[in-house]
Design a protein around this motif. Structure first.
Motif, PDB file in Angstrom:
ATOM      1  N   GLY A 153       8.323   5.272  -2.569  1.00  0.00           N
ATOM      2  CA  GLY A 153       7.557   6.167  -1.724  1.00  0.00           C
ATOM      3  C   GLY A 153       8.175   6.466  -0.376  1.00  0.00           C
ATOM      4  N   HIS A 154       7.825   7.637   0.172  1.00  0.00           N
ATOM      5  CA  HIS A 154       8.225   7.979   1.538  1.00  0.00           C
ATOM      6  C   HIS A 154       7.239   7.392   2.530  1.00  0.00           C
ATOM      7  CE1 HIS A 154       5.120  11.006   0.844  1.00  0.00           C
ATOM      8  NE2 HIS A 154       5.105  11.267   2.133  1.00  0.00           N
ATOM      9  N   SER A 155       6.004   7.137   2.082  1.00  0.00           N
ATOM     10  CA  SER A 155       4.970   6.565   2.941  1.00  0.00           C
ATOM     11  C   SER A 155       4.809   5.083   2.602  1.00  0.00           C
ATOM     12  CB  SER A 155       3.646   7.301   2.736  1.00  0.00           C
ATOM     13  OG  SER A 155       2.624   6.730   3.524  1.00  0.00           O
ATOM     14  N   ILE A 156       5.643   4.240   3.225  1.00  0.00           N
ATOM     15  CA  ILE A 156       5.600   2.801   2.966  1.00  0.00           C
ATOM     16  C   ILE A 156       5.547   2.043   4.294  1.00  0.00           C
ATOM     17  CG2 ILE A 156       6.825   2.971   0.768  1.00  0.00           C
ATOM     18  CD1 ILE A 156       9.365   2.060   2.173  1.00  0.00           C
ATOM     19  N   SER A 157       5.168   0.764   4.224  1.00  0.00           N
ATOM     20  CA  SER A 157       5.076  -0.043   5.438  1.00  0.00           C
ATOM     21  C   SER A 157       6.470  -0.456   5.909  1.00  0.00           C
ATOM     22  CB  SER A 157       4.245  -1.297   5.158  1.00  0.00           C
ATOM     23  OG  SER A 157       4.945  -2.176   4.285  1.00  0.00           O
ATOM     24  N   ARG A 158       6.539  -0.935   7.154  1.00  0.00           N
ATOM     25  CA  ARG A 158       7.816  -1.398   7.694  1.00  0.00           C
ATOM     26  C   ARG A 158       8.353  -2.579   6.884  1.00  0.00           C
ATOM     27  NH1 ARG A 158      11.985   0.516  10.845  1.00  0.00           N
ATOM     28  NH2 ARG A 158      13.448  -1.199  10.718  1.00  0.00           N
ATOM     29  N   GLN A 159       7.463  -3.453   6.469  1.00  0.00           N
ATOM     30  CA  GLN A 159       7.876  -4.614   5.672  1.00  0.00           C
ATOM     31  C   GLN A 159       8.481  -4.165   4.339  1.00  0.00           C
ATOM     32  OE1 GLN A 159       5.900  -5.705   2.714  1.00  0.00           O
ATOM     33  NE2 GLN A 159       7.526  -7.175   2.296  1.00  0.00           N
ATOM     34  N   CYS A 182      16.625  11.262  -1.490  1.00  0.00           N
ATOM     35  CA  CYS A 182      17.263  11.672  -0.233  1.00  0.00           C
ATOM     36  C   CYS A 182      16.357  11.661   0.987  1.00  0.00           C
ATOM     37  CB  CYS A 182      17.968  13.029  -0.352  1.00  0.00           C
ATOM     38  SG  CYS A 182      16.953  14.489  -0.070  1.00  0.00           S
ATOM     39  N   GLY A 183      15.050  11.371   0.829  1.00  0.00           N
ATOM     40  CA  GLY A 183      14.143  11.419   1.962  1.00  0.00           C
ATOM     41  C   GLY A 183      14.047  10.111   2.732  1.00  0.00           C
ATOM     42  N   PRO A 184      12.932   9.900   3.458  1.00  0.00           N
ATOM     43  CA  PRO A 184      12.728   8.681   4.244  1.00  0.00           C
ATOM     44  C   PRO A 184      12.165   7.546   3.382  1.00  0.00           C
ATOM     45  CG  PRO A 184      10.896  10.166   4.594  1.00  0.00           C
ATOM     46  CD  PRO A 184      11.857  10.880   3.667  1.00  0.00           C
ATOM     47  N   GLY A 185      11.754   6.448   4.026  1.00  0.00           N
ATOM     48  CA  GLY A 185      11.087   5.357   3.333  1.00  0.00           C
ATOM     49  C   GLY A 185      11.988   4.655   2.331  1.00  0.00           C
ATOM     50  N   ALA A 186      11.488   4.493   1.105  1.00  0.00           N
ATOM     51  CA  ALA A 186      12.226   3.779   0.064  1.00  0.00           C
ATOM     52  C   ALA A 186      13.447   4.545  -0.421  1.00  0.00           C
ATOM     53  CB  ALA A 186      11.302   3.486  -1.119  1.00  0.00           C
ATOM     54  N   MET A 187      13.612   5.777   0.029  1.00  0.00           N
ATOM     55  CA  MET A 187      14.818   6.536  -0.309  1.00  0.00           C
ATOM     56  C   MET A 187      15.927   6.290   0.714  1.00  0.00           C
ATOM     57  SD  MET A 187      12.880  10.047  -1.465  1.00  0.00           S
ATOM     58  CE  MET A 187      11.429   9.720  -0.465  1.00  0.00           C
ATOM     59  N   LYS A 188      15.543   6.002   1.927  1.00  0.00           N
ATOM     60  CA  LYS A 188      16.522   5.761   2.985  1.00  0.00           C
ATOM     61  C   LYS A 188      16.946   4.293   3.051  1.00  0.00           C
ATOM     62  CE  LYS A 188      17.033   6.129   8.038  1.00  0.00           C
ATOM     63  NZ  LYS A 188      16.328   6.461   9.300  1.00  0.00           N
ATOM     64  N   GLY A 254       5.452   2.892  -4.284  1.00  0.00           N
ATOM     65  CA  GLY A 254       5.290   4.267  -3.828  1.00  0.00           C
ATOM     66  C   GLY A 254       3.917   4.786  -4.200  1.00  0.00           C
ATOM     67  N   GLY A 255       3.763   6.094  -4.147  1.00  0.00           N
ATOM     68  CA  GLY A 255       2.487   6.724  -4.462  1.00  0.00           C
ATOM     69  C   GLY A 255       2.576   7.570  -5.716  1.00  0.00           C
ATOM     70  N   VAL A 256       1.941   8.749  -5.685  1.00  0.00           N
ATOM     71  CA  VAL A 256       1.880   9.581  -6.886  1.00  0.00           C
ATOM     72  C   VAL A 256       3.252  10.129  -7.279  1.00  0.00           C
ATOM     73  CG1 VAL A 256      -0.542  10.264  -6.823  1.00  0.00           C
ATOM     74  CG2 VAL A 256       1.095  11.470  -5.396  1.00  0.00           C
ATOM     75  N   GLY A 257       4.122  10.389  -6.293  1.00  0.00           N
ATOM     76  CA  GLY A 257       5.463  10.865  -6.617  1.00  0.00           C
ATOM     77  C   GLY A 257       6.251   9.815  -7.377  1.00  0.00           C
ATOM     78  N   THR A 258       6.121   8.556  -6.981  1.00  0.00           N
ATOM     79  CA  THR A 258       6.790   7.464  -7.684  1.00  0.00           C
ATOM     80  C   THR A 258       6.195   7.271  -9.065  1.00  0.00           C
ATOM     81  OG1 THR A 258       7.192   6.384  -5.559  1.00  0.00           O
ATOM     82  CG2 THR A 258       7.419   5.024  -7.527  1.00  0.00           C
ATOM     83  N   ALA A 259       4.859   7.394  -9.181  1.00  0.00           N
ATOM     84  CA  ALA A 259       4.215   7.296 -10.494  1.00  0.00           C
ATOM     85  C   ALA A 259       4.701   8.412 -11.413  1.00  0.00           C
ATOM     86  CB  ALA A 259       2.697   7.361 -10.337  1.00  0.00           C
ATOM     87  N   GLU A 260       4.898   9.599 -10.856  1.00  0.00           N
ATOM     88  CA  GLU A 260       5.436  10.707 -11.649  1.00  0.00           C
ATOM     89  C   GLU A 260       6.818  10.358 -12.182  1.00  0.00           C
ATOM     90  OE1 GLU A 260       6.786  15.415 -11.212  1.00  0.00           O
ATOM     91  OE2 GLU A 260       6.047  14.327  -9.450  1.00  0.00           O
TER      92      GLU A 260
END
Length: 451
Positions: A153-159, A182-188, A254-260
């Motif tokens: 996910g791109h929306s993840i906690s700092r940990q 290529c985005g932020p979060g677990a992609m970066k 992640g969220g729905v994008g990761t589930a997809e």
């Protein structure tokens, strides 16, 4: 900022026909899609996953092509100032900008007009993806398999972000390269960890591959570590590109994008033709994520069955084990491809059903008509579930999807109770854990489960 820039990367000249396409503001032209992708690239570092808000914030942004006898230039007006340092555009962002231009032009002017690459056939779509990746210079003949695709996910906690860096570091120490959305979060995070590890190992040609598509790129602007960027025409071709060039896949929370992405991958691997094909897949997280992956595993077992659960392994709080096991799995992939005379750089042997390849338009009618019932092969059920998640992603962050939901209300999802109940439970968990939007933003569901 206003600026004129010259190419940086793999595109320096354009034909007159290509120039006319880029200047054409009609639906047949490329101006709108290039402007959208260019703004996403230039907005790097300004974290927002609301495409509509980004487009409205920079509604005065403009980009024009200046054709010259010795090449091309781009003229930017009202571009995000964060893309510049002391009046000069950051080199990596400039490379990404011209990568976007290269891919958009190539997809339109070459691939769409080739009779050989039939987009109505499964093999034709795969060939389109191959040509797009080859044009982006993604293939290195003779190089041993070493690309690990990292989803999350791109929306993840700092940990959670720090954990992805630790895994990327262990992968990099073993000479493995990273490919993400290529985005932020677990992609970066994995890319950032791998860059340090590559420096320690004196690996100077480390690859940090980013694969995006026009609909999502504004919500997930390419992070600055990406040194090879490509933009596929749609989400289905983007997902196929991942599984064709990747030699193993790691999935972070992640969220729905990761589930997809998970449903796409499992649906492809569950095709009978892929039963014996080695493809290492690991669901990976810290000890704080143990319940998350238990929830995902339970959903997969309930929706797709035990056979789907056998296609992945869950590893909690052990980055070194993750790296060792995926390295071992990639070695098995290399052996299999040698024996079956398949390319290291592109997985031609992988069978993908056309239902996974045909673009899905997330309209209210299409979402309501999804076949979410058990009276079908399990890999096709996975394909339809993937489409349901894809529609929710569109309603959450994609400009067109957000506008549809604002105008007509949430998407309605129908199907068997035995499928919808676990689906609804999973989605509610994503909402509670703030995995639908970036932190600090109130989430209004873009969907409604009709049970």
């Amino acid at each position: 900022m206003n600026a004129r820039i010259t190419p940086e990367g793999s595109l320096e000249v354009l034909s007159r026909y290509e120039v006319s396409l880029l200047k054409d503001k009609s639906k047949k032209g490329l101006y709108d899609i290039f402007r959208q992708c260019a703004l996403a690239v230039l907005n790097c570092g300004n974290e927002s996953d609301d495409c509509k808000a980004i487009m409205e914030r920079y509604k005065e942004f403009d980009i024009k092509l200046v054709n010259q006898p010795r090449g091309i230039k781009l003229e930017l007006t009202n571009a995000p100032a964060s893309a510049f340092v002391d009046g000069e555009m950051i080199k990596g962002i400039k490379e990404h900008l011209f990568s976007a231009l290269r891919d958009i032009v190539h997809a339109k002017s070459v691939l769409a007009k080739s009779a050989e690459l039939n987009l109505d056939s499964s093999s034709g779509i795969t060939n389109v993806i191959f040509h797009q990746l080859r044009n982006a210079q993604f293939f290195t003949a003779g190089a041993l398999p070493n690309i690990v695709v990292c989803w999350g996910g791109h929306s993840i906690s700092r940990q959670e972000y720090d954990f992805t860096k630790k895994v990327g570091h262990e992968l990099g120490l073993r000479g493995l390269n990273i490919c993400t959305g290529c985005g932020p979060g677990a992609m970066k995070g994995p890319m950032k960890g791998a860059t340090i590890a590559h420096a320690k190992q004196r690996i100077h040609n480390g690859r940090y591959i980013g694969i995006s598509e026009p609909g999502i790129i504004a919500a997930e602007s390419p992070n600055p570590i990406v040194n090879e960027l490509t933009i596929l025409p749609d989400i289905e071709k983007r997902l196929e590109a991942f599984v064709r060039i990747g030699h193993g896949i790691i999935v972070f929370p992640g969220g729905v994008g990761t589930a997809e992405e998970i449903l796409y991958l499992l649906g492809v691997l569950l095709h009978p033709a892929n039963k014996k094909l080695p493809f290492p897949v690991f669901f990976v997280g810290s000890k704080e994520n143990a319940s998350y992956f238990k929830m995902i595993d339970t959903f997969i077992g309930g929706a797709l069955g035990e056979e789907a659960q056998k296609r992945y392994k869950i590893i909690i709080d052990d980055p070194i084990r993750v790296a060792k096991e995926i390295k071992k799995g990639i070695d098995e992939v290399a052996h299999y491809r040698r024996v079956h005379r398949d390319a290291y750089y592109f997985n031609w042997l992988l069978k993908i059903d056309p239902l996974f390849q045909q673009p899905f338009q997330p309209t209210h009618e299409n979402m309501a008509n999804l076949q979410l019932h058990r009276d079908q092969p399990v890999h096709l059920l996975a394909a339809n579930l993937r489409r349901a998640f894809s529609g929710i992603v569109a309603g959450n962050v994609k400009d067109e999807g957000v506008r549809r939901v604002e105008k007509f209300g949430p998407f309605e999802i129908h199907g068997d109770k035995t499928i919808l109940d676990p689906l609804e439970g999973l989605l509610e968990s994503f909402i509670k854990e703030n995995r639908m939007k970036l932190p600090g933003k109130v989430y209004t569901p873009s969907y409604r489960i009709i049970n």
